[in-house]
Design a protein around this motif. Sequence first.
Motif, short mmCIF file in Angstrom:
data_model
loop_
_atom_site.label_atom_id
_atom_site.label_comp_id
_atom_site.label_asym_id
_atom_site.label_seq_id
_atom_site.Cartn_x
_atom_site.Cartn_y
_atom_site.Cartn_z
N GLU A 1 0.82 -1.21 0.00
CA GLU A 1 0.00 0.00 0.00
C GLU A 1 0.86 1.26 0.00
N ASN A 2 1.84 1.32 0.87
CA ASN A 2 2.73 2.48 0.93
C ASN A 2 3.59 2.58 -0.32
N ILE B 1 2.77 1.59 -3.37
CA ILE B 1 1.93 2.10 -4.46
C ILE B 1 1.72 3.60 -4.30
N ASN B 2 1.43 4.03 -3.09
CA ASN B 2 1.19 5.45 -2.82
C ASN B 2 2.41 6.30 -3.20
N CYS B 3 3.56 5.88 -2.76
CA CYS B 3 4.80 6.62 -3.06
C CYS B 3 5.14 6.53 -4.54
N GLU C 1 3.12 6.25 -7.10
CA GLU C 1 2.26 7.14 -7.88
C GLU C 1 2.79 8.56 -7.87
N LYS C 2 3.32 9.01 -6.75
CA LYS C 2 3.88 10.35 -6.66
C LYS C 2 5.16 10.47 -7.49
#
Length: 142
Positions: free
Chosen positions: A58-59, A61-63, A65-66
């Motif tokens: 989850e983390n 993917i979040n990072c 994307e940025k």
Amino acid sequence: MFSKEESRKIRQEFWISFGKSFPRKWLLYNTKIKGLAFKFHFNTKSALIALDLEDDLENRINCWEKLVALKNILHTEYLPDAIYQEEYYLDNGKEISRIYLPLEQKVSIHNKNTWQEVMVFFNTNMTLFEAFFEEYKDIIKN
């Protein structure tokens, strides 16, 4: 061919020499973002610099994307040949996400004649990579 011990000593000698030739404190694992680390890689076949994302999915993917949103800036202003690879498998089979820049020339940590070229590549490009990170870390972190 070198024994494991000879190879270890040669690798150690390279990293000590690199540190003396380019004395500065690199960010590496000290990004203050969980699972995000800069890495130098140099072995008997290649050299590269990387920004690795090794956190939980989850983390990661979040990072990721940025970082993808900042791709055009990284390519335009810092490292035009950086390669984005969302699914990268380490030698141990672990899946990470990686942005990396390989040195195109054939080099080997066992060949001291290639060391200066690798050191200059590392210093020049990791400096640019870290400058990008410093400029955009607040976006990457949030």
